[in-house]
Design an enzyme around this catalytic site. Structure first.
Site, mmCIF file in Angstrom:
data_model
loop_
_atom_site.group_PDB
_atom_site.id
_atom_site.type_symbol
_atom_site.label_atom_id
_atom_site.label_comp_id
_atom_site.label_asym_id
_atom_site.label_seq_id
_atom_site.Cartn_x
_atom_site.Cartn_y
_atom_site.Cartn_z
ATOM 1 N N MET A 4 -102.238 -1.618 44.082
ATOM 2 C CA MET A 4 -103.458 -1.017 44.117
ATOM 3 C C MET A 4 -104.100 -1.830 44.559
ATOM 4 O O MET A 4 -105.727 -2.045 44.238
ATOM 5 C CB MET A 4 -104.550 -0.566 42.783
ATOM 6 C CG MET A 4 -102.541 0.331 42.445
ATOM 7 S SD MET A 4 -103.402 1.766 41.498
ATOM 8 C CE MET A 4 -103.745 0.633 39.745
ATOM 9 N N GLY A 5 -104.009 -3.266 45.743
ATOM 10 C CA GLY A 5 -104.774 -4.263 45.758
ATOM 11 C C GLY A 5 -105.282 -5.410 44.252
ATOM 12 O O GLY A 5 -104.629 -5.619 43.472
ATOM 13 N N LEU B 228 -105.047 -8.626 44.354
ATOM 14 C CA LEU B 228 -104.259 -8.741 45.015
ATOM 15 C C LEU B 228 -103.929 -10.637 43.649
ATOM 16 O O LEU B 228 -104.419 -10.856 43.985
ATOM 17 C CB LEU B 228 -103.641 -9.722 46.339
ATOM 18 C CG LEU B 228 -103.111 -7.981 47.286
ATOM 19 C CD1 LEU B 228 -102.380 -8.430 48.165
ATOM 20 C CD2 LEU B 228 -102.775 -7.101 46.388
ATOM 21 N N GLY C 129 -98.702 -12.463 41.832
ATOM 22 C CA GLY C 129 -97.386 -11.923 41.278
ATOM 23 C C GLY C 129 -97.086 -10.779 42.672
ATOM 24 O O GLY C 129 -96.212 -10.815 43.078
ATOM 25 N N HIS C 130 -97.963 -10.392 43.240
ATOM 26 C CA HIS C 130 -97.841 -9.597 43.974
ATOM 27 C C HIS C 130 -97.440 -9.867 45.668
ATOM 28 O O HIS C 130 -96.672 -9.933 46.302
ATOM 29 C CB HIS C 130 -99.098 -8.617 44.713
ATOM 30 C CG HIS C 130 -100.085 -8.356 43.463
ATOM 31 N ND1 HIS C 130 -101.168 -8.246 42.353
ATOM 32 C CD2 HIS C 130 -99.655 -6.706 43.780
ATOM 33 C CE1 HIS C 130 -101.277 -7.411 41.663
ATOM 34 N NE2 HIS C 130 -100.557 -6.277 42.685
ATOM 35 N N GLN D 139 -103.069 8.774 38.827
ATOM 36 C CA GLN D 139 -102.096 8.331 38.097
ATOM 37 C C GLN D 139 -102.748 7.635 36.750
ATOM 38 O O GLN D 139 -102.710 7.096 35.959
ATOM 39 C CB GLN D 139 -101.011 6.533 38.763
ATOM 40 C CG GLN D 139 -101.906 6.045 38.932
ATOM 41 C CD GLN D 139 -101.020 4.228 39.478
ATOM 42 O OE1 GLN D 139 -100.785 4.818 41.274
ATOM 43 N NE2 GLN D 139 -100.632 3.302 39.372
ATOM 44 N N LYS E 118 -92.866 -6.392 35.783
ATOM 45 C CA LYS E 118 -93.685 -6.631 34.652
ATOM 46 C C LYS E 118 -93.642 -5.002 34.177
ATOM 47 O O LYS E 118 -94.063 -4.861 33.578
ATOM 48 C CB LYS E 118 -96.022 -7.083 35.723
ATOM 49 C CG LYS E 118 -96.666 -6.612 34.960
ATOM 50 C CD LYS E 118 -97.049 -7.813 34.050
ATOM 51 C CE LYS E 118 -98.258 -6.739 32.918
ATOM 52 N NZ LYS E 118 -99.015 -6.508 33.651
ATOM 53 N N GLN F 188 -91.970 1.268 35.473
ATOM 54 C CA GLN F 188 -92.293 2.582 37.072
ATOM 55 C C GLN F 188 -91.343 1.915 38.012
ATOM 56 O O GLN F 188 -90.600 2.851 38.211
ATOM 57 C CB GLN F 188 -93.839 1.224 36.953
ATOM 58 C CG GLN F 188 -93.618 1.587 38.493
ATOM 59 C CD GLN F 188 -95.426 0.902 38.800
ATOM 60 O OE1 GLN F 188 -95.856 1.425 38.353
ATOM 61 N NE2 GLN F 188 -95.285 0.011 39.817
ATOM 62 N N ARG G 128 -105.293 -6.387 35.594
ATOM 63 C CA ARG G 128 -106.308 -6.541 34.572
ATOM 64 C C ARG G 128 -106.707 -7.051 33.426
ATOM 65 O O ARG G 128 -107.048 -7.499 32.345
ATOM 66 C CB ARG G 128 -105.962 -4.521 33.578
ATOM 67 C CG ARG G 128 -105.491 -3.726 33.969
ATOM 68 C CD ARG G 128 -105.059 -2.526 33.571
ATOM 69 N NE ARG G 128 -105.345 -0.798 34.401
ATOM 70 C CZ ARG G 128 -104.416 -0.339 34.782
ATOM 71 N NH1 ARG G 128 -103.353 -0.694 34.931
ATOM 72 N NH2 ARG G 128 -104.962 0.434 35.316
HETATM 73 O O1 PAF Z 1 -97.648 -0.577 40.119
HETATM 74 C C1 PAF Z 1 -98.568 -0.154 41.412
HETATM 75 O O2 PAF Z 1 -99.863 -1.195 41.517
HETATM 76 C C2 PAF Z 1 -98.799 0.659 41.891
HETATM 77 O O3 PAF Z 1 -98.622 1.830 39.974
HETATM 78 C C3 PAF Z 1 -98.340 1.566 42.319
HETATM 79 C C4 PAF Z 1 -96.618 1.291 43.025
HETATM 80 C C5 PAF Z 1 -98.425 0.605 44.223
HETATM 81 C C6 PAF Z 1 -98.406 2.889 42.846
HETATM 82 O O4 PAF Z 1 -100.144 3.343 42.449
#
Ligand code: PAF
Length: 279
Positions: free
Chosen positions: A30-31, A33, A36-37, A61, A149, A153, A187
């Protein structure tokens, strides 16, 4: 590096890679970044010839009372970071590109998505599964990488992939932490300096629990109680603290090293943090 904004471009690009004999990995984000990303992109590069990173703050979501409108953005920096990490493409759609105005189809996993974060956020995983299934169809990857993390999910997505026969390998990449232990999260930007300091109690409690398990502790209730005490003493209110089976997410009474983890979610002044540790 390619920057695509339409699903058609991404799909055509991915199919062209495969026709040329190259494997494709998708890193959905979700950007905003952070390290971790970037570790997910690095992990993806180990598995495939080319990596595509999607950057989309997925409205479905978020519940109406959540932070969709406030969710932090920095697309230009994100694109530069993806390029620096050697991604081959970035997919940056807008909401109209992802969701037709009269979209009426959902993808919902109905068991693993129910507890933990799903209990606090009833529509969250339906939104995640729907957008991830769409991204899988759009990008047609061989592999997709998600961070540990968001432990629940990954379990939900693995189940969706199995149940719906997506021909995609799901990789769970380890949590990346700041030096003092706080799990990286977009966050974390909401935390004041004081809250951040007190938020270290989450990882401290999990590390102590892991040390106790390594020393022979097996009683889940005792482990959970100690974690609750540690975070509560620092002003964090636990939403849930559970020793669970890593595959089924079922709460356990006794730790089974190798197939157990602890999931933790806490709140403080309207901010919610999650963390977990494998045992
Ligand atoms: O983990 C996230 O950032 C989001 O839940 C994802 C997997 C990109 C789906 O919107």
């Amino acid at each position: 590096m390619n920057v695509f904004t339409t699903s058609a471009e991404v799909h055509a690009w991915s199919i062209a890679q495969k026709r040329a004999g190259r494997t494709v990995a998708l890193v959905p984000t979700m950007g905003y970044l952070h390290e971790g990303h970037l570790s997910l992109i690095r992990e993806a590069r180990k598995h495939c010839d080319c990596v595509i990173v999607s950057i989309f703050v997925n409205p479905t979501q978020f519940a109406p009372n959540e932070d969709y409108d406030a969710y932090p953005h920095k697309e230009d920096d994100d694109i530069a970071l993806c390029e620096a990490e050697g991604a081959a493409a970035v997919f940056l759609p807008n909401a109209d590109e992802m969701y037709p105005r009269d979209a009426s189809t959902w993808v919902e996993e109905t068991v693993l998505a129910k507890g933990y974060c799903g209990a606090q956020r009833p529509i969250h995983f339906r939104g995640v599964c729907t957008v991830v299934a769409k991204l899988f169809n759009i990008a047609a990857p061989d592999v997709a990488v998600f961070g540990q993390k968001d432990f629940q999910q990954v379990a939900v997505i693995r189940r969706m992939v199995r149940d719906l026969n997506f021909p995609i390998e799901i990789i769970r990449a380890p949590i990346i932490r700041d030096e003092d232990g706080l799990a990286k999260s977009s966050r974390n930007t909401y935390l004041t300096a004081d809250m951040r300091k007190r938020a270290l109690s989450l990882s401290r409690a999990l590390f102590a629990a892991k040390a106790a398990v390594d020393a022979g502790e097996r009683n889940a209730a005792a482990i959970e109680a100690t974690i609750r005490e540690t975070v509560t003493a620092e002003g964090w209110i636990p939403d849930y603290v559970n020793v669970i089976d890593t595959e089924t997410l079922t709460p356990l009474q006794e730790v089974l090293p190798g197939t157990s983890a602890i999931l933790l979610a806490c709140r403080c002044e309207g901010i919610r943090l999650i963390d977990n540790i494998l045992l």
